[in-house]
Design a protein around this motif. Structure first.
Motif, short mmCIF file in Angstrom:
data_model
loop_
_atom_site.label_atom_id
_atom_site.label_comp_id
_atom_site.label_asym_id
_atom_site.label_seq_id
_atom_site.Cartn_x
_atom_site.Cartn_y
_atom_site.Cartn_z
N SER A 54 3.91 5.33 -28.71
CA SER A 54 3.94 5.79 -30.11
C SER A 54 3.84 7.31 -30.23
CB SER A 54 2.82 5.13 -30.90
OG SER A 54 1.57 5.48 -30.35
N GLY A 55 3.42 7.95 -29.16
CA GLY A 55 3.30 9.41 -29.17
C GLY A 55 1.95 9.93 -29.61
N ILE A 70 3.87 17.94 -24.48
CA ILE A 70 4.81 16.83 -24.43
C ILE A 70 4.85 16.16 -25.80
CG2 ILE A 70 3.06 15.17 -23.62
CD1 ILE A 70 5.28 13.84 -21.94
N SER A 71 6.04 15.76 -26.22
CA SER A 71 6.19 15.07 -27.49
C SER A 71 7.41 14.17 -27.42
CB SER A 71 6.34 16.08 -28.64
OG SER A 71 7.49 16.87 -28.49
N ARG A 72 7.56 13.31 -28.40
CA ARG A 72 8.71 12.43 -28.43
C ARG A 72 9.12 12.17 -29.87
NH1 ARG A 72 6.96 7.24 -25.40
NH2 ARG A 72 9.02 6.50 -26.06
N ASP A 73 10.40 11.89 -30.03
CA ASP A 73 10.96 11.51 -31.32
C ASP A 73 11.66 10.18 -31.10
OD1 ASP A 73 12.42 11.13 -33.64
OD2 ASP A 73 12.84 13.24 -33.91
N ASN A 74 10.99 9.10 -31.45
CA ASN A 74 11.56 7.77 -31.18
C ASN A 74 12.80 7.50 -32.02
OD1 ASN A 74 9.67 7.22 -29.23
ND2 ASN A 74 8.32 6.06 -30.59
N GLN A 82 7.69 21.19 -24.25
CA GLN A 82 7.66 22.60 -24.63
C GLN A 82 6.80 23.34 -23.61
OE1 GLN A 82 9.22 24.30 -27.24
NE2 GLN A 82 8.41 26.12 -26.17
N MET A 83 7.40 24.33 -22.95
CA MET A 83 6.71 25.06 -21.90
C MET A 83 6.57 26.52 -22.32
SD MET A 83 8.54 23.41 -18.53
CE MET A 83 10.11 24.19 -18.87
#
Length: 124
Positions: A54-55, A70-74, A82-83
């Motif tokens: 779910s993030g 770190i992230s996600r867009d389901n 993002q670094m």
């Protein structure tokens, strides 16, 4: 199965930023816990960051905590890394990976699906 394709790598100076993306296709992206790993020349693959389905839960390696996100867009079937404040020691091939685990996991052995990798090079 899920197919994973990374993008966004490149050459950046020390202190710079990059955002990696990992696009998933195939089975439902939201069914997979995801992670980023990296491998530098002559070294073993190492864990970077992980995120649950779910993030809302994440984990980071000590070496990147506070600099990477770190992230996600389901809805877009996409994982991000993002670094910021990049260092020469961050130079490596970065891989995204997927697991059907319900929780955040940091062990590479638990991940069943891998992308082909994207090169990140940080110059001194």
């Amino acid at each position: 199965q899920v197919q994973l394709v990374e993008s966004g790598g490149g050459l950046v100076q020390t202190g710079g930023s990059l955002r990696l993306s990992c696009r998933a296709s195939g089975r439902t992206f939201s069914s997979y816990a995801m992670a980023w790993f990296r491998q530098a020349p002559g070294k073993e693959r190492e864990f970077v960051a992980a995120i649950n389905r779910s993030g809302d839960s994440t984990a980071y390696a000590d070496s990147v905590r506070g600099r990477f996100t770190i992230s996600r867009d389901n809805a877009k079937n996409t994982l991000y890394l993002q670094m910021n404040s990049l260092k020469p020691e961050d130079t490596a091939v970065y891989y995204c990976a997927g697991s059907q685990s319900r929780s955040v996991i940091t062990s590479a052995r638990t991940y069943d699906y891998w992308g082909q990798g994207t090169q990140v090079t940080v110059s001194a």
